[in-house]
Design a protein around this motif. Structure first.
Motif, PDB file in Angstrom:
ATOM      1  N   VAL A  41     -28.052  -4.114 -32.458  1.00 40.45           N
ATOM      2  CA  VAL A  41     -28.864  -3.024 -32.994  1.00 40.45           C
ATOM      3  C   VAL A  41     -27.976  -1.802 -33.114  1.00 40.45           C
ATOM      4  O   VAL A  41     -27.214  -1.473 -32.197  1.00 40.45           O
ATOM      5  N   ASP A  42     -28.050  -1.122 -34.234  1.00 44.81           N
ATOM      6  CA  ASP A  42     -27.223   0.068 -34.464  1.00 44.81           C
ATOM      7  C   ASP A  42     -27.549   1.127 -33.416  1.00 44.81           C
ATOM      8  O   ASP A  42     -28.715   1.400 -33.123  1.00 44.81           O
ATOM      9  N   LEU A  43     -26.494   1.726 -32.834  1.00 45.55           N
ATOM     10  CA  LEU A  43     -26.704   2.751 -31.815  1.00 45.55           C
ATOM     11  C   LEU A  43     -27.478   3.942 -32.347  1.00 45.55           C
ATOM     12  O   LEU A  43     -28.155   4.641 -31.593  1.00 45.55           O
ATOM     13  N   ALA A  44     -27.371   4.188 -33.653  1.00 43.75           N
ATOM     14  CA  ALA A  44     -28.113   5.309 -34.223  1.00 43.75           C
ATOM     15  C   ALA A  44     -29.613   5.088 -34.119  1.00 43.75           C
ATOM     16  O   ALA A  44     -30.391   6.058 -34.113  1.00 43.75           O
ATOM     17  N   ASN A  45     -30.044   3.828 -34.017  1.00 48.36           N
ATOM     18  CA  ASN A  45     -31.465   3.515 -33.910  1.00 48.36           C
ATOM     19  C   ASN A  45     -31.898   3.228 -32.473  1.00 48.36           C
ATOM     20  O   ASN A  45     -33.024   2.776 -32.258  1.00 48.36           O
ATOM     21  N   HIS A  86     -11.409 -14.370 -26.655  1.00 54.93           N
ATOM     22  CA  HIS A  86     -11.212 -13.490 -27.808  1.00 54.93           C
ATOM     23  C   HIS A  86     -10.147 -12.451 -27.451  1.00 54.93           C
ATOM     24  O   HIS A  86     -10.353 -11.635 -26.540  1.00 54.93           O
ATOM     25  N   PRO A  87      -9.010 -12.459 -28.127  1.00 57.12           N
ATOM     26  CA  PRO A  87      -7.917 -11.534 -27.789  1.00 57.12           C
ATOM     27  C   PRO A  87      -8.280 -10.071 -28.047  1.00 57.12           C
ATOM     28  O   PRO A  87      -7.597  -9.184 -27.533  1.00 57.12           O
ATOM     29  N   GLN A  88      -9.304  -9.806 -28.812  1.00 60.69           N
ATOM     30  CA  GLN A  88      -9.660  -8.405 -29.076  1.00 60.69           C
ATOM     31  C   GLN A  88     -10.058  -7.680 -27.788  1.00 60.69           C
ATOM     32  O   GLN A  88      -9.942  -6.463 -27.696  1.00 60.69           O
ATOM     33  N   PHE A  89     -10.508  -8.429 -26.796  1.00 60.35           N
ATOM     34  CA  PHE A  89     -10.948  -7.805 -25.541  1.00 60.35           C
ATOM     35  C   PHE A  89      -9.826  -7.695 -24.524  1.00 60.35           C
ATOM     36  O   PHE A  89     -10.080  -7.277 -23.388  1.00 60.35           O
ATOM     37  N   HIS A  90      -8.587  -8.075 -24.899  1.00 65.17           N
ATOM     38  CA  HIS A  90      -7.488  -8.068 -23.934  1.00 65.17           C
ATOM     39  C   HIS A  90      -6.806  -6.720 -23.849  1.00 65.17           C
ATOM     40  O   HIS A  90      -5.849  -6.566 -23.079  1.00 65.17           O
ATOM     41  N   ASP A  91      -7.232  -5.754 -24.628  1.00 67.40           N
ATOM     42  CA  ASP A  91      -6.637  -4.422 -24.584  1.00 67.40           C
ATOM     43  C   ASP A  91      -6.965  -3.780 -23.237  1.00 67.40           C
ATOM     44  O   ASP A  91      -8.122  -3.758 -22.791  1.00 67.40           O
ATOM     45  N   VAL A 100     -22.421 -10.269 -31.642  1.00 66.15           N
ATOM     46  CA  VAL A 100     -21.760  -9.495 -32.695  1.00 66.15           C
ATOM     47  C   VAL A 100     -20.286  -9.872 -32.720  1.00 66.15           C
ATOM     48  O   VAL A 100     -19.745 -10.382 -31.730  1.00 66.15           O
ATOM     49  N   PRO A 101     -19.602  -9.632 -33.828  1.00 62.38           N
ATOM     50  CA  PRO A 101     -18.151  -9.906 -33.879  1.00 62.38           C
ATOM     51  C   PRO A 101     -17.411  -9.082 -32.830  1.00 62.38           C
ATOM     52  O   PRO A 101     -17.788  -7.950 -32.522  1.00 62.38           O
ATOM     53  N   PRO A 102     -16.346  -9.629 -32.259  1.00 61.63           N
ATOM     54  CA  PRO A 102     -15.598  -8.897 -31.235  1.00 61.63           C
ATOM     55  C   PRO A 102     -15.106  -7.548 -31.727  1.00 61.63           C
ATOM     56  O   PRO A 102     -15.046  -6.591 -30.939  1.00 61.63           O
ATOM     57  N   GLU A 103     -14.719  -7.436 -33.012  1.00 62.40           N
ATOM     58  CA  GLU A 103     -14.234  -6.152 -33.512  1.00 62.40           C
ATOM     59  C   GLU A 103     -15.317  -5.073 -33.411  1.00 62.40           C
ATOM     60  O   GLU A 103     -15.051  -3.935 -33.006  1.00 62.40           O
ATOM     61  N   LYS A 104     -16.536  -5.417 -33.771  1.00 63.41           N
ATOM     62  CA  LYS A 104     -17.630  -4.447 -33.682  1.00 63.41           C
ATOM     63  C   LYS A 104     -17.917  -4.096 -32.227  1.00 63.41           C
ATOM     64  O   LYS A 104     -18.171  -2.920 -31.890  1.00 63.41           O
ATOM     65  N   ALA A 105     -17.872  -5.094 -31.346  1.00 69.74           N
ATOM     66  CA  ALA A 105     -18.125  -4.832 -29.925  1.00 69.74           C
ATOM     67  C   ALA A 105     -17.080  -3.886 -29.354  1.00 69.74           C
ATOM     68  O   ALA A 105     -17.400  -2.959 -28.604  1.00 69.74           O
ATOM     69  N   VAL A 106     -15.809  -4.109 -29.713  1.00 67.81           N
ATOM     70  CA  VAL A 106     -14.735  -3.247 -29.212  1.00 67.81           C
ATOM     71  C   VAL A 106     -14.893  -1.827 -29.736  1.00 67.81           C
ATOM     72  O   VAL A 106     -14.675  -0.839 -29.008  1.00 67.81           O
ATOM     73  N   SER A 107     -15.299  -1.668 -30.997  1.00 71.08           N
ATOM     74  CA  SER A 107     -15.474  -0.329 -31.562  1.00 71.08           C
ATOM     75  C   SER A 107     -16.576   0.440 -30.831  1.00 71.08           C
ATOM     76  O   SER A 107     -16.493   1.664 -30.662  1.00 71.08           O
ATOM     77  N   ILE A 108     -17.601  -0.264 -30.379  1.00 65.23           N
ATOM     78  CA  ILE A 108     -18.663   0.410 -29.606  1.00 65.23           C
ATOM     79  C   ILE A 108     -18.136   0.861 -28.260  1.00 65.23           C
ATOM     80  O   ILE A 108     -18.385   1.981 -27.802  1.00 65.23           O
ATOM     81  N   LEU A 109     -17.363  -0.013 -27.610  1.00 66.31           N
ATOM     82  CA  LEU A 109     -16.875   0.305 -26.269  1.00 66.31           C
ATOM     83  C   LEU A 109     -15.837   1.417 -26.276  1.00 66.31           C
ATOM     84  O   LEU A 109     -15.558   2.009 -25.232  1.00 66.31           O
ATOM     85  N   ARG A 110     -15.236   1.712 -27.409  1.00 63.12           N
ATOM     86  CA  ARG A 110     -14.235   2.781 -27.460  1.00 63.12           C
ATOM     87  C   ARG A 110     -14.857   4.171 -27.332  1.00 63.12           C
ATOM     88  O   ARG A 110     -14.139   5.167 -27.214  1.00 63.12           O
TER      89      ARG A 110
END
Length: 850
Positions: free
Chosen positions: A359-363, A444-449, A390-400
């Protein structure tokens, strides 16, 4: 004989054959014996020095601990002198005791290591001394021993310093972290205890609030799954409709000693519940008790969970935000939920905004609600659930934390638990969720940062919640202490002005009132004795005797000519008297008399209880009446049986003497005279009501109607005619009573042989015998036992068997005492909270100084 090669036995043997051989032989043994003696002395000296070194080391550490304890005691005395109230005795914190115990264990380990090394050195040096003992002189041997002792002492000191430094470096970081964790755990647990104390005593005028973590989110956002993953068990209500209708104040208590987790509902007498399925059912019942038309209720459910695998946290679960409502729910349900959530997310509470990743955070309703009360996001923690949807890229963008920044950022979790099999149903839910999260995030390597890793998983969420709650509580610590102190001063002032500092407890109040009741009961026991029981039974049997006389004698047509024409041997009148005596003795006197006495005694106890201070307490009054009835019920059957058995001989034959006849004759005359007076009083009332003239007309009409064969025209109302008929009956009875009274006063009833002509006197004599027998056993079997057991039964029921909550509920029934006890409990609770929070303030200051 002696050379650098030492002593040779063959050479000594050859010398013995010559002159002076014996003397030379003993001289040759002197130096070897001296060498061996020096070596043995050296070994003993080394052992003594090792023991002295060990004792010295122990003494050094003992003095060190004494210095630490002395410094701690002086600090406590200074703090007690500096504060304005009496603080509780401050003990050394658990984290410091743990450090000291670790140091003590390290010292003991080093001491054992040094002892083994010293013994090994001693053994090696002893072997060297034995090898070289025969080649030196006395001075050389003594020097060797001194050198060995010095070497051993130097070696011990060097090894001790090296081992200590080595152990200190290895455990320094570990002990520091352990100390910090212990301090944080103690601090959070104590603050939660203070919060619970304040929650129990707070009223509408209180302004003291301690921070808690408030969980908000939309329905189906995963709030329940997150809370259950933190706790490690499924315990929250489940359902397709809105099942959370009341706030759930959840207190998690970490207890290492608790082997089996248990739950306890505050304010509900359910005890410790170890079955979380039952906890889930109880929560469901509490929530479903709120009618759908009402929607939500702001009365919280307080639940405490104690386990060894959970952290110390204070959480509040609220109903989820909704967008639409069903037909059986109020139209303004969404407004009610928003108002309820806004009430709890005010400062200083921490907001845990749960949002679904898909769900979009704006909502997000939770984020919008938190922005209203926390515009800068300083008190809000974002929890992103369903990270695997959700795709890992979208999840990482939220957590940033870039689009909708929060001070504490966002933490992503996958808290939805898969269906559990039978073997894994008792497994810790936190471990299952963590294992699933690790599998997904590692794939998923996107979460290894590295910056993202601390923002993933339920374990990191738990750690963050602990740190944030501890930080928030610590930040508000001094303000909370000042607020408690200010409210305590106001409370002390009110208690002084209104109640003059008079201490009142439910136990003392009940005990004082019991003393008052017992004093009144003692006075009752002195009045309600055999004489009053006799008077009661006399009245009962007199009524029974009059009924028998009226039924068997006074309604007889020959009553007027009875004493003139009849004789004492007339079988007709003998039968009548015998039947009356039989009915009187076989009336069930044991049951009747015991029942009458118990009922009268119960009424007397109820009267004195209502006149006592317990009259203002219906609950306690009911306990007193129940105690009375229970004792009398236990004694009833035994007493009635005893009375019935003892009056059984009178059912077959009753003998009286002249003195008893004389007394009964006098009493019978009084009884008939009393009945005659009652008849005359009733006649006078009718005469006054109708008037003498009208009454004469009515009586004349009734007499004419009785003589006339034809019905006469009615000239009076039915009510007047009824009064006239009653007047006729009373006049007839008055004439009979006058006749019987004159008969008893005449010579006819002078002796007991005339009992068939004077049945009133004989029946009264029989009644006296029955009464005297019944009173004797009622006094022994009933009254004496009741007077003995009743005070003890009161103590057992109102003091020993009641809980403090029940005693308090009794006292609360009195509004004046209730207000005093509430103010007193508030005062005591604030004092306890202030003591605890002052100790935490001191601990924080001490930690900052370190």
């Amino acid at each position: 004989m002696f050379s650098e090669e030492g002593f040779h036995p063959f050479r000594a043997y050859s010398i013995l054959k010559g002159p002076g051989a014996l003397k030379a032989f003993f001289r040759s043994l002197r130096l070897p014996i001296a060498g061996f003696s020096l070596v043995a002395g050296g070994v003993a000296y080394v052992g003594a020095q090792v023991q002295r070194a060990s004792d010295y080391t122990k003494d050094v550490f003992d003095r060190s601990f004494d210095v630490v304890n002395s410094a701690w005691d002086k600090t406590r005395e200074v703090v007690n002198d500096a504060t304005s109230i009496n603080l509780p005795e401050i003990h050394m914190p658990g984290w410091m005791e743990k450090i000291l115990r670790l140091d003590e264990e390290s010292v003991e380990n080093r001491r054992q290591l040094q002892l083994r090394k010293s013994q090994e050195k001693e053994r090696q040096l002893g072997e060297k001394g034995n090898e070289s003992g025969g080649s030196g002189s006395d001075d050389n041997s003594e020097g060797v021993v001194v050198g060995l002792a010095g070497a051993v002492a130097s070696t011990l000191a060097t090894d001790e310093e090296n081992d200590f430094e080595k152990l200190n470096e290895e455990e320094k970081q570990k002990l520091a972290q352990s100390s910090k964790d212990d301090r944080m755990m103690i601090f959070t647990k104590k603050m939660i205890e203070i919060r619970n104390i304040l929650h129990d005593i707070q009223d509408d005028n209180s302004s003291i609030t301690l921070p808690s973590i408030v969980v908000i989110g939309s329905q189906s956002s995963g709030k329940s799954s997150v809370l259950e993953a933190i706790v490690g068990h499924e315990f929250l209500p489940k359902g397709s409709n809105m099942v959370t209708r009341r706030p759930i104040e959840l207190t998690l208590v970490h207890s290492k000693e608790t082997t089996t987790p248990y739950c306890e509902f505050n304010g509900v007498q359910l005890g410790h519940i170890t079955d979380f399925t039952k906890v889930q059912q109880v929560l469901t019942d509490f929530n479903m008790a709120v009618p759908p038309r009402q929607g939500v209720d702001d009365n919280p459910i307080r639940l405490t969970i104690c386990a060894s695998h959970i952290p110390n946290l204070s959480l509040i679960d609220l109903p989820g935000y909704i967008q639409i409502h069903s037909s059986d729910q109020p139209a303004d349900l969404d407004d009610k939920i928003s108002a309820l959530c806004d009430k709890y997310i005010q400062e200083p509470n921490i907001i845990l905004a749960v949002c679904a990743a898909d769900v979009d955070l704006a909502n997000s309703t939770a984020l919008r609600a938190s922005r209203r009360v926390d515009p800068l996001g300083l008190r809000t923690i974002g929890v992103i659930t369903k990270m695997d949807l959700v795709p890992p890229e979208k999840a990482v963008s939220i957590l940033r934390n870039e689009h909708y920044p929060l001070h504490y950022g966002y933490i992503g979790v996958i808290s939805k638990v898969p269906p559990l099999s039978l073997w894994s149903r008792n497994q810790n839910l936190t471990d299952i969720v963590s294992s699933r999260e690790r599998s997904y995030f590692s794939a998923h390597p996107q979460f290894h940062d590295l910056p993202i890793l601390p923002m993933l998983g339920i374990q990191n969420l738990r750690k963050n919640l602990i740190h944030v709650l501890e930080y928030t509580m610590s930040k508000n610590l001094q303000y909370t202490a000042d607020s408690i102190r200010s409210e305590l001063d106001d409370c002390n002032y009110q208690y002084k002005v209104q109640y003059n500092d008079r201490l009142l407890t439910a136990e003392s109040y009940i005990a004082e009132n019991l003393d008052v009741l017992k004093a009144a009961f003692k006075e009752l026991s002195q009045k309600f004795d055999k004489n009053e029981v006799r008077a009661l039974l006399k009245e009962i049997l007199n009524e029974k005797t009059l009924d028998l006389l009226a039924e068997r004698y006074w309604m007889d047509e020959n009553i007027l000519n009875w004493t003139k024409q009849s004789k004492a041997t007339d079988e007709h009148w003998q039968y009548k008297l015998d039947s009356c005596v039989s009915l009187l003795t076989r009336m069930g006197l044991g049951r009747v008399s015991t029942l009458q006495v118990t009922e009268l005694l119960s009424r007397r106890i109820e009267e004195i209880a209502k006149q006592s201070p317990f009259g203002e307490h219906p609950g306690a009054l009911q306990y007193i009446l129940n105690a009375t009835q229970d004792i009398l019920r236990r004694r009833y059957h035994n007493t009635s049986e005893q009375v019935e058995n003892c009056v059984k001989p009178y059912k077959f034959e009753v003998e009286i003497n002249d003195e008893e006849w004389k007394v009964s004759r006098s009493e019978a005359q009084s009884m008939i005279q009393k009945e005659l007076s009652m008849c005359q009083n009733a006649e006078e009332k009718i005469r006054k009501a109708l008037g003498s003239k009208r009454l004469s007309q009515v009586l004349e009409f009734l007499n004419s109607q009785a003589k006339s064969p034809e019905p006469l025209p009615v000239a009076h109302s039915a009510v007047v005619l009824d009064q006239g008929r009653l007047m006729q009956y009373l006049q007839m009875r008055e004439n009979i009573l006058k006749l019987r009274l004159s008969t008893m006063k005449s010579k006819t009833c002078k002796s007991k042989e005339s009992k068939y002509l004077c049945p009133e006197v004989f029946l009264n004599a029989v009644s006296n015998k029955l009464i005297n027998t019944a009173v004797l056993f009622i006094n022994i079997e009933l009254l004496s036992e009741f007077y003995y057991q009743f005070p003890r039964e009161l103590d057992q029921r109102l003091i020993h068997s009641l809980t403090s909550e029940q005693l308090t509920s009794f006292v609360d029934e009195n509004p004046r005492l209730k207000s005093q006890l509430q103010l007193q409990r508030k005062k005591q609770g604030l004092e306890l909270a202030l003591q605890k929070i002052n100790s935490l303030v001191m601990l924080e200051r001490q930690t900052d100084n370190e």
